[in-house]
Design a protein around this motif. Structure first.
Motif, PDB file in Angstrom:
ATOM      1  N   PHE A 186       0.827  -1.207   0.000  1.00 31.37           N
ATOM      2  CA  PHE A 186       0.000   0.000   0.000  1.00 31.37           C
ATOM      3  C   PHE A 186       0.864   1.261   0.000  1.00 31.37           C
ATOM      4  O   PHE A 186       0.453   2.294  -0.538  1.00 31.37           O
ATOM      5  CB  PHE A 186      -0.958  -0.008   1.184  1.00 31.37           C
ATOM      6  N   ALA A 187       2.051   1.165   0.583  1.00 34.27           N
ATOM      7  CA  ALA A 187       2.970   2.309   0.543  1.00 34.27           C
ATOM      8  C   ALA A 187       3.281   2.690  -0.899  1.00 34.27           C
ATOM      9  O   ALA A 187       3.325   3.875  -1.245  1.00 34.27           O
ATOM     10  CB  ALA A 187       4.261   1.975   1.296  1.00 34.27           C
ATOM     11  N   PHE A 188       3.475   1.697  -1.748  1.00 37.31           N
ATOM     12  CA  PHE A 188       3.743   1.995  -3.161  1.00 37.31           C
ATOM     13  C   PHE A 188       2.544   2.703  -3.803  1.00 37.31           C
ATOM     14  O   PHE A 188       2.725   3.704  -4.525  1.00 37.31           O
ATOM     15  CB  PHE A 188       4.048   0.711  -3.929  1.00 37.31           C
ATOM     16  N   THR A 189       1.348   2.219  -3.567  1.00 36.71           N
ATOM     17  CA  THR A 189       0.187   2.839  -4.220  1.00 36.71           C
ATOM     18  C   THR A 189      -0.013   4.277  -3.734  1.00 36.71           C
ATOM     19  O   THR A 189      -0.326   5.162  -4.529  1.00 36.71           O
ATOM     20  CB  THR A 189      -1.090   2.015  -3.975  1.00 36.71           C
ATOM     21  N   HIS A 190       0.201   4.506  -2.439  1.00 37.96           N
ATOM     22  CA  HIS A 190       0.043   5.865  -1.908  1.00 37.96           C
ATOM     23  C   HIS A 190       1.152   6.787  -2.400  1.00 37.96           C
ATOM     24  O   HIS A 190       0.916   7.968  -2.672  1.00 37.96           O
ATOM     25  CB  HIS A 190       0.020   5.827  -0.378  1.00 37.96           C
ATOM     26  N   ALA A 191       2.372   6.266  -2.519  1.00 34.88           N
ATOM     27  CA  ALA A 191       3.489   7.085  -2.992  1.00 34.88           C
ATOM     28  C   ALA A 191       3.316   7.458  -4.463  1.00 34.88           C
ATOM     29  O   ALA A 191       3.647   8.578  -4.875  1.00 34.88           O
ATOM     30  CB  ALA A 191       4.812   6.351  -2.778  1.00 34.88           C
ATOM     31  N   VAL A 192       2.813   6.524  -5.261  1.00 35.44           N
ATOM     32  CA  VAL A 192       2.547   6.834  -6.677  1.00 35.44           C
ATOM     33  C   VAL A 192       1.549   7.984  -6.777  1.00 35.44           C
ATOM     34  O   VAL A 192       1.742   8.932  -7.563  1.00 35.44           O
ATOM     35  CB  VAL A 192       2.027   5.582  -7.419  1.00 35.44           C
ATOM     36  N   ARG A 193       0.502   7.936  -5.971  1.00 37.18           N
ATOM     37  CA  ARG A 193      -0.480   9.023  -5.981  1.00 37.18           C
ATOM     38  C   ARG A 193       0.131  10.328  -5.483  1.00 37.18           C
ATOM     39  O   ARG A 193      -0.164  11.406  -6.003  1.00 37.18           O
ATOM     40  CB  ARG A 193      -1.669   8.643  -5.105  1.00 37.18           C
ATOM     41  N   GLN A 194       0.993  10.232  -4.468  1.00 36.63           N
ATOM     42  CA  GLN A 194       1.642  11.434  -3.945  1.00 36.63           C
ATOM     43  C   GLN A 194       2.442  12.144  -5.028  1.00 36.63           C
ATOM     44  O   GLN A 194       2.486  13.381  -5.081  1.00 36.63           O
ATOM     45  CB  GLN A 194       2.565  11.053  -2.782  1.00 36.63           C
ATOM     46  N   LEU A 195       3.055  11.377  -5.915  1.00 43.47           N
ATOM     47  CA  LEU A 195       3.843  11.952  -7.003  1.00 43.47           C
ATOM     48  C   LEU A 195       2.975  12.400  -8.171  1.00 43.47           C
ATOM     49  O   LEU A 195       3.488  12.985  -9.127  1.00 43.47           O
ATOM     50  CB  LEU A 195       4.888  10.940  -7.492  1.00 43.47           C
TER      51      LEU A 195
END
Length: 239
Positions: A107-116
């Motif tokens: 989930f960290a990856f999915t949230h980080a992708v959105r953050q960028l």
């Protein structure tokens, strides 16, 4: 002080986390509790057992005593292997066991992708093809478009942990795609923190790696924004 507690399977690249602490150069602490890895294998049945609720719950008391304000299961394959709904249930169980906000590296990856602000991603994975395909499916379920996924076929975390700068750079380059806005390296057994800026310079775009996004996710859950030099676009201070 902000304390992010990590549950990390076995021993491979956990020294990335104290390196992150130093590079953040602040009052952030990242204690690590090692979970029982069971069989070290990037194989679906072994990964499902590695991420079982009992194995994760066994480490939460130590993190609470360390003052953790959030808990992250620092394992990508041991979370996305459950699928989108199953991975949500995994962190719900972890949050209940810990009594703290909880998440996982997937989930960290999915949230980080959105953050960028990215939509199109490429995956550069150490895993075998079938496990890589499960991560790709997980990302698609999150709404990301996966334009390429590269599997390296490595079976054990122990082998991944021996990879150095040259192998990590080659993995990222070989997994990149012209249409990708960001490249993902999804294995917490892979040492990447020392190479984050070099990876982004080599590819000319943001790169997200498992240990990097894991700590970022824990800070997000703790409602702590942090910036650090040499930690890639994700941790870059806004201009």
């Amino acid at each position: 002080m902000t304390t992010v507690g990590l549950l990390y399977p076995g021993h491979s690249a956990e020294d990335d986390y104290p390196r992150l602490e130093v590079l953040l150069n602040s009052d952030i602490r990242v204690p690590v509790v090692h979970t029982d890895i069971g069989e070290d294998a990037h194989r679906v049945d072994a990964l499902l057992e590695m991420g079982s609720a009992d194995r994760l719950a066994a480490g939460v008391e130590e993190l609470r005593l360390a003052g953790a304000e959030s808990v992250v299961w620092a394992c990508t394959s041991g979370s996305f292997v459950y699928g989108w709904e199953g991975a949500h249930e995994q962190i719900r169980s972890l949050a209940l066991a810990a009594g703290l906000p909880a998440s996982s590296t997937s989930f960290a990856f999915t949230h980080a992708v959105r953050q960028l602000g990215a939509e199109r991603v490429a995956v550069a994975a150490t895993y075998p093809q079938d496990v890589t395909a499960l991560f790709t499916a997980f990302l698609k379920a999150s709404g990301a478009e996966v334009v390429a996924d590269r599997a390296s076929g490595i079976v054990t975390a122990a082998e991944v942990g021996t990879w150095g700068r040259a192998e990590v750079l080659e993995l990222a380059r070989s997994g990149d795609h012209p249409d990708a806005e960001v490249v993902l390296l999804p294995d917490t057994a892979l040492h990447t923190v020392a190479y984050l800026d070099e990876l982004e310079e080599a590819l000319g775009k943001p790169v997200l790696t498992a240990n990097q996004v894991t700590v970022w996710e824990g800070l997000r859950l703790a409602e702590r924004r942090a910036w650090g030099k040499k930690l890639g676009t994700l941790f870059a201070r806004p201009e």
